[in-house]
Write an enzyme that holds these catalytic residues in place. Structure first.
Site, PDB file in Angstrom:
ATOM      1  CB  CYS A   1      -3.159  -1.604  -0.727  1.00  0.00           C
ATOM      2  SG  CYS A   1      -3.019   0.116  -1.251  1.00  0.00           S
TER       3      CYS A   1
ATOM      4  CD  GLU B   1      -4.348  -7.254  -5.006  1.00  0.00           C
ATOM      5  OE1 GLU B   1      -3.258  -7.625  -4.533  1.00  0.00           O
ATOM      6  OE2 GLU B   1      -4.915  -6.200  -4.677  1.00  0.00           O
TER       7      GLU B   1
ATOM      8  CG  HIS C   1      -2.398  -3.605  -5.088  1.00  0.00           C
ATOM      9  ND1 HIS C   1      -3.548  -3.795  -4.372  1.00  0.00           N
ATOM     10  CD2 HIS C   1      -2.099  -2.288  -4.958  1.00  0.00           C
ATOM     11  CE1 HIS C   1      -3.949  -2.648  -3.835  1.00  0.00           C
ATOM     12  NE2 HIS C   1      -3.076  -1.715  -4.172  1.00  0.00           N
TER      13      HIS C   1
END
Lengths: 252, 78
Positions: free
Chosen positions: A109, A228, A226
């Protein structure tokens, strides 16, 4: 250097125990305005069993990490252009230097925007075509499964990972696009559940549905979504785990 | 001190959704015949007297503009 709180990690429902040794050292760079460093640290710790080091941007000593992560957020309030200020901060000279020497770098990002601004990766990230900040789940098709980042995914596999950005519209001119394609440097494309990459699956207007790219040597990965935030069952799904498992396995 | 004024615009061929939205809004307000609208930014710099345009150009290339997607114009004001 600062440490992560202990408590939240202990409460995570870890149905998969980390299966790798604690060898992989990761450093996550934190800028003023960065806000995804803890998500990233949890994801990496979950897979590697080792706490990543959080490095404040004013520090000059990066340690000796195997992986440098530029996490998401709004560094420097997105002033001038997203990632532009961070790209010229002192710690970044060290990051560029390490990247040149082959240290693996992952930018997610805002971190991807920084990699573009430092020109470690080509192209540009423009305002989303819709002009709206987009925060939702997307499907990503892995376009090259032969890299240290994507080895556990495999070409053509689809993972479900959220995006949260206002400037994620990847722009590449014809020349850059041809280079990315011929060198298998496109990591992920936005697609639907079946892996089809039509324009309806493109959330932000990115050139050729591109969601993430590699450098020439495939040692640097930049991506808008993302991963994560797709590593726990209560995250909608945990299909982002495979990305981290691949990295940890390759670098451990 | 002298001044430099840097005007930064998206290159031709790079989609400018903000400019498009502004164009639509003008149309909604009843302004007719407005063609393409493009939005950019202006940065003014206070710099020491005698600074060459090449120094400002260097600033543009390194930080102020992103040459991949943006063109810039420099106006030196003494």
């Amino acid at each position: 250097m600062f440490t992560l709180p202990e408590a939240p990690l202990k409460r995570l429902p870890c149905e998969r125990r980390s299966c790798y040794s604690k060898n992989m050292k990761a450093s996550i760079i934190v800028f003023p305005g960065t806000n995804r460093e803890k998500d990233m640290a949890m994801a990496l710790e979950r897979v590697s069993g080792r706490k990543p080091q959080l490095v404040w941007h004013k520090e000059t000593d990066l340690g000796a990490p195997d992986l440098i992560v530029l996490p998401g957020g709004f560094s420097y309030g997105d002033y001038l252009r997203c990632g532009a200020m961070a790209a010229h901060s002192p710690i970044m000279r060290e990051v560029i230097d390490r990247a040149a020497k082959g240290t693996r770098v992952l930018g997610v990002c805002n971190g991807f925007q920084m990699l573009i601004e430092t020109r470690l990766l080509p192209g540009a990230l423009l305002r989303n075509k819709t002009l709206k900040f987009i925060c939702r789940q997307t499907n990503l098709r892995c376009e090259n499964g032969e890299t240290e980042f994507t080895r556990k995914l495999g070409k053509g596999s689809v993972i479900r990972v959220p995006v949260a950005h206002g400037e994620g519209n990847y722009f590449a001119n014809g020349e850059i696009l041809r280079e990315l394609e011929s060198e298998q440097r496109i990591a992920f494309r936005y697609c639907d559940e079946r892996g089809e990459t039509g324009s309806s699956a493109n959330p932000n207007g990115s050139t050729a549905n591109i969601a993430g790219i590699f450098n020439k040597r495939k040692t640097i990965l930049g991506m808008m979504p993302h991963p994560e935030n797709a590593v726990l069952t209560h995250h909608d799904n945990d299909s982002g785990l495979k990305l981290f498992e691949g990295i940890v396995e390759a670098l451990a | 001190m002298m001044h430099a004024v840097v005007t930064i615009m998206l290159k031709k061929g790079v989609l400018d959704p903000q400019g498009k939205a502004i164009g639509h809004a003008l149309e909604g307000l009843g302004f007719e015949g407005v063609g393409e609208v493009r939005q950019g930014k202006v940065i003014t710099l206070e710099i020491p007297d005698g600074t060459g345009e090449s120094t400002v150009r260097d600033m543009c290339e390194k930080l102020l503009a992103n040459p991949v997607i943006e063109d810039y114009e420099i106006e030196m004001r003494t």
